[in-house]
Design a protein around this motif. Structure first.
Motif: not given
Length: 261
Positions: A142-144, A202-205, A228-235
């Protein structure tokens, strides 16, 4: 979009079950609908429901079909019942079903891409937990992944239930066993393991309303993800645990997905 309710037999669960599927369809004379050209195999979002719902709920409570139409993406909505998308301690193997059987069958029925860069998973509440668990456990597939008001700190949540809600605690024991912390069902542990392992990530949102009863759990997951170093977006923003919030946020998720141009 084409819409299908698919009834099929699950070898993993040993029963007949369902999934709802929407597929891209380019149209030229349809009024009021934005469509994107595509010929398959299609990028696919596996979209998971919450604890009290089923595979029909995203279509009944949101405009996911209209939103996905403009993206050229297929959406597969399987039925996870009240399983937390987990191989249950006392029950069926829903994690195996969702991660292995559903994609295999869906790709045999419909023109869906099997490429990692075209596969995504998202969900709300229980489904937010499931989405993160799936992507963090299977980052090569999974990419995201996206969680909307997710039950993303189930270890802490379970411990609270043991003290305050005996009936729910009994149900969760059948799902998770005696504990969650430190096991393959602990998302905070999975974050660390995914971060440390070699290979694709995976990118995480993650999003949650500030009035949601799961808000504190979401802050715990955010804190762990940010370490972590994961690509992480939080809103976050005003919102409760309800469909008006999720209808708005699923649009954010679709716009955030790393779809191939």
């Amino acid at each position: 979009m084409a819409f299908m309710q698919c009834h099929f037999y699950s070898e993993v669960l040993g029963l007949n079950t369902t999934m709802h599927v929407i597929l891209p369809q380019q149209t030229f004379s349809q009024i009021g609908v934005d469509t994107k050209q595509g010929h398959g195999p299609y990028p696919t979002l596996y979209l998971l429901h919450g604890l009290s719902d089923d595979d029909s709920i995203w279509l009944r409570r949101t405009s996911i079909e209209r939103y996905a139409s403009a993206m050229g993406i297929a959406v597969v909505m399987p039925n996870g019942y009240r399983s937390f998308y987990t191989d249950m301690a006392e029950g069926s193997k829903y994690y195996t079903y969702i991660t292995e059987e559903v994609p295999k069958l869906a790709r045999s029925f419909f023109p869906l891409s099997s490429a990692r860069e075209d596969n995504f998973v998202a969900g709300l509440s229980m489904g937010g937990y499931g989405a993160m668990k799936i992507a963090l456990s299977r980052p090569e597939e999974y990419a995201a992944a996206a969680s909307l008001s997710g039950a993303v700190d189930m270890a802490a949540h379970y411990d609270k239930l043991k003290v305050h809600e005996e009936a729910r605690s009994v149900e969760f024991k059948r799902i998770f066993g005696d504990k969650i912390e430190g096991t393959e069902n602990d998302l905070l542990l999975l974050l660390k393991e995914c971060d440390q392992q070699p290979g694709p990530k995976p990118k995480l949102f993650q999003c949650c309303g500030t009035e949601d009863f799961l808000y504190e759990d979401n802050l715990s997951f955010r804190s762990a993800a940010e370490q972590t170093r994961l690509d992480f977006t939080y809103t976050e923003g005003p919102g409760e645990h309800e469909w008006g919030y999720w209808d708005a946020r699923i649009q954010d998720v679709l716009n955030w997905l790393p779809l191939q141009k």
